[in-house]
Write a protein that holds these residues in place. Structure first.
Motif, PDB file in Angstrom:
ATOM      1  N   LYS A  39       0.566  29.337  17.094  1.00 27.49           N
ATOM      2  CA  LYS A  39      -0.203  29.901  18.207  1.00 27.49           C
ATOM      3  C   LYS A  39      -0.578  28.820  19.221  1.00 27.49           C
ATOM      4  O   LYS A  39      -0.393  28.982  20.437  1.00 27.49           O
ATOM      5  N   TYR A  40      -1.114  27.689  18.727  1.00 20.49           N
ATOM      6  CA  TYR A  40      -1.558  26.624  19.622  1.00 20.49           C
ATOM      7  C   TYR A  40      -0.386  25.978  20.356  1.00 20.49           C
ATOM      8  O   TYR A  40      -0.483  25.650  21.547  1.00 20.49           O
ATOM      9  N   ARG A  47       2.523  27.349  21.156  1.00 26.06           N
ATOM     10  CA  ARG A  47       2.975  28.283  22.195  1.00 26.06           C
ATOM     11  C   ARG A  47       2.025  28.257  23.394  1.00 26.06           C
ATOM     12  O   ARG A  47       2.448  28.333  24.552  1.00 26.06           O
ATOM     13  N   GLU A  48       0.754  28.158  23.105  1.00 27.37           N
ATOM     14  CA  GLU A  48      -0.261  28.150  24.156  1.00 27.37           C
ATOM     15  C   GLU A  48      -0.187  26.889  25.004  1.00 27.37           C
ATOM     16  O   GLU A  48      -0.355  26.933  26.228  1.00 27.37           O
ATOM     17  N   MET A  49       0.089  25.755  24.371  1.00 31.55           N
ATOM     18  CA  MET A  49       0.100  24.477  25.069  1.00 31.55           C
ATOM     19  C   MET A  49       1.450  24.141  25.716  1.00 31.55           C
ATOM     20  O   MET A  49       1.515  23.304  26.609  1.00 31.55           O
ATOM     21  N   PRO A  97      -6.777  23.307  21.421  1.00 34.85           N
ATOM     22  CA  PRO A  97      -6.098  23.370  22.717  1.00 34.85           C
ATOM     23  C   PRO A  97      -6.857  22.613  23.806  1.00 34.85           C
ATOM     24  O   PRO A  97      -6.245  21.993  24.680  1.00 34.85           O
ATOM     25  N   LYS A 112      -5.247  19.562  25.822  1.00 33.74           N
ATOM     26  CA  LYS A 112      -5.154  19.641  27.285  1.00 33.74           C
ATOM     27  C   LYS A 112      -5.744  18.391  27.927  1.00 33.74           C
ATOM     28  O   LYS A 112      -5.194  17.857  28.899  1.00 33.74           O
TER      29      LYS A 112
END
Length: 209
Positions: A88-89, A91-93, A28, A32
């Motif tokens: 997971k990643y 959704r996070e990003m 992530p 980013k």
């Protein structure tokens, strides 16, 4: 400022610069940083169900003897994401990417997947927020021989692309080595209904004597 927007496989990108799957889209944090740098899209680290490939080693030197360049080296890293980690990643990003108008391309290492597994993970990645799916196909580095790769393309390329196309409502395209840029394989890609083509040039590293 010039307008660099393009339409790629039906998806609008704010510019044609895409951070490809690899070190720069491994975590992530690195994703980013790519988004902050202004890319139009990011392509995730490859996603696989091959549990042995989930170990993410530090970059290592590979000898290129197998690839026809005896004694020289390249630096690469072959650790993949598990489907759960990828979901997971992504959704996070997703909120960060949406804020900066950056598209997320989920890169799936398709050879290890069984049909039902591929359908399931394609749907999961779409629901997590992937805007497109890039289906990575095998290359000579990852398979025993060139003949094995050619056999895989002939038997599996079109079938697996069709499975993904039927499972999701987002664009799907294959990523194959330029060594296999043949009329036969292009026809297989098009017959499967792929939304685009992606070809990578093999061994993009400096060969050291």
């Amino acid at each position: 400022m010039a307008d660099l927007r393009i339409n790629f496989a039906g998806i609008e990108l704010k510019n044609p610069i895409v951070a490809s799957a690899g070190h720069i889209t491994h975590t992530p944090y690195t994703i980013k940083r790519c988004i902050e740098a202004g890319v139009g899209a990011i392509c995730t680290k490859s996603i696989s169900v091959d549990t042995e490939s989930w170990i993410r080693p530090h970059p290592a030197n590979w000898f290129l003897n197998k690839c026809g360049d005896p004694g020289s080296l390249m630096t690469c890293e072959v650790g993949f994401w598990s489907p759960e980690l990828a979901e997971k990643y992504i959704r996070e990003m997703k909120p960060i990417a949406e804020k900066e108008e950056v598209r997320i391309i989920a890169n799936i290492d398709v050879p290890p997947f069984k049909s039902e597994e591929l359908k399931k993970v394609g749907k999961q990645l779409e629901q997590a927020g992937a805007d497109m799916i890039e289906a990575t196909c095998p290359c000579p580095i990852m398979m025993p021989s060139r003949e094995d790769v050619c056999t895989w393309y002939r038997k599996e390329l079109s079938r697996l692309l069709k499975i993904l196309k039927e499972a999701v409502n987002i664009p799907v395209f294959p990523k194959i080595s330029s060594e296999f840029l043949t009329d036969e394989n292009i026809k297989l890609i098009e017959d499967a209904g792929a939304d685009a083509h992606c070809f990578w040039v093999g061994l993009p590293g400096t060969a050291i004597d």
